[in-house]
Write a protein that holds these residues in place. Structure first.
Motif: not given
Length: 369
Positions: A216, A218, A222, A338-339, A345, A349, A358-361, A364
């Motif tokens: 990734s 992204a 990071t 990052s969030r 949510e 996630a 497409h994992a969130h960098p 979380s």
């Protein structure tokens, strides 16, 4: 009663429901292990969303399978004590803010006697052997032995990351990898543990050169922001040997320590092939299987005298070291986060980790329950 994110079949939707709140009698009866010694009830203030919990939800973790359904995930947590088991806890009191390692060692088995709590024979793990931190409250056995007070200037979200990802990285890189000044370190897999490994390698030794490898862009961005000196994008389906050669070229010198933080066949193979002669390969990502490993890989281990070590969680003694580094500003864990999410949510996630590309960098963290 309490709100909790719960699944009632492996791979089924994780839904927020009202369920019974845990109590100290469940720990004494063995639900938390250890006969209730040092047991506490925490109000969960933060809980990380980790791929290991995704494995549990998918039915790939033997502890979750053995526990049975329904189940509440979440092993990376911090909170505030709301109940203490009689006089059995001497270090903690109601109202204390604490970090919790995900391995709760018993203190009475052979491994614990040999100062190896990470391989405790009777370990309990919130989110694996018992209901975890995707809930308003959680029961914690063996509190005196395992938990750690949180410094006043460290957030609950940062302390939750300490419970697994950051201390897991600390053990993998510093303790198992034997990190030294001027070392070269390559981290394969830039998820939560991988990014934490980058931070740890840059924080706990001088003049380290650190490389991150991932599929990734992204995640690699990071890693760079967290201090990685170089990055390599590993193409999906590409030959791991190519990624290994690219890693060595990116640093321009032999790699002393390689960390497989992904736990995938390709990251493991690439990491091993990138390790210098006499170097150290650390397996910290938890593989479901490694079908690409052959006798050729073991021949390389023997012929190049590569030190292959496993790493699982961290000892409770690592928590104060890591929390102090966060408190005094040396370890920027807040940059990892990052969030911050609410409970609904967080459940979404976790389920979204089905799509690894497409994992969130970053990390979380659930902070709203």
């Amino acid at each position: 009663m309490m709100r909790a994110a719960i699944y009632r079949a492996f791979g089924a939707p994780i839904l927020v429901e009202n369920v019974p709140r845990p109590n100290l009698s469940q720990i004494r009866e063995g639900g938390g292990g250890g006969g209730g010694v040092g047991g506490v009830i925490l109000r969960v203030r933060a809980c990380g969303v980790c791929r290991s919990d995704h494995h549990g939800w998918r039915g790939h973790d033997s502890d979750v399978v053995s526990h049975g359904l329904p189940f509440v995930p979440g092993h990376e947590l911090s909170g505030e004590i709301v109940e203490v088991s009689g006089s059995s806890s001497s270090k903690f009191k109601v109202g204390d803010a604490v970090a919790v390692p995900f391995i709760l060692s018993c203190g009475a088995c052979l491994e614990c006697d040999n100062s190896r709590p990470t391989t405790c024979e009777k370990q309990q793990q919130p989110g694996f052997t018992q209901w975890g931190g995707f809930a308003e409250y959680v029961a914690i056995p063996h509190a005196d032995r395992n938990m750690c007070h949180i410094p006043e200037n460290v957030s609950f979200a940062a302390a939750a990351a300490v419970g697994c990802r950051v201390t897991t990285a600390y053990r993998a890189v510093v303790e198992q990898g034997k990190l030294k000044d001027n070392a070269t370190v390559a981290v394969f897999g830039a998820g939560g543990v991988g990014l934490s490994s980058v931070l740890v390698a840059k924080t706990f030794a001088k003049n380290t050169q650190v490389l991150a490898v991932d599929i990734s862009e992204a995640a690699l961005a990071t890693a760079s922001a967290l201090g990685a000196d170089a990055t390599v994008r590993m193409e999906v389906g590409a030959d791991p040997a190519d990624a290994a050669e690219a890693a060595k070229a990116a640093l321009g010198k032999p790699i002393d320590i390689t960390i497989d933080a992904g736990g995938f066949t390709d990251t493991a193979r690439a990491a091993l092939l990138a390790t210098r002669r006499g170097g150290t390969y650390v397996q910290v990502g938890l593989p479901l299987s490694l079908p690409g490993f052959t006798g050729d890989h073991l021949a390389r281990v023997a012929g190049h005298e590569i030190h292959v070590v496993g790493s699982h969680g961290a000892a409770p003694s690592a928590l104060p070291t890591v929390l102090d580094a966060i408190s005094d500003g040396r370890l920027a864990v807040s940059d990892l986060i990052s969030r911050e999410l609410d409970l609904e949510e967080g459940a979404k996630a976790l389920m979204a980790m089905d799509n690894a590309t497409h994992a969130h960098p970053g990390v979380s963290v659930i902070t709203r329950f």
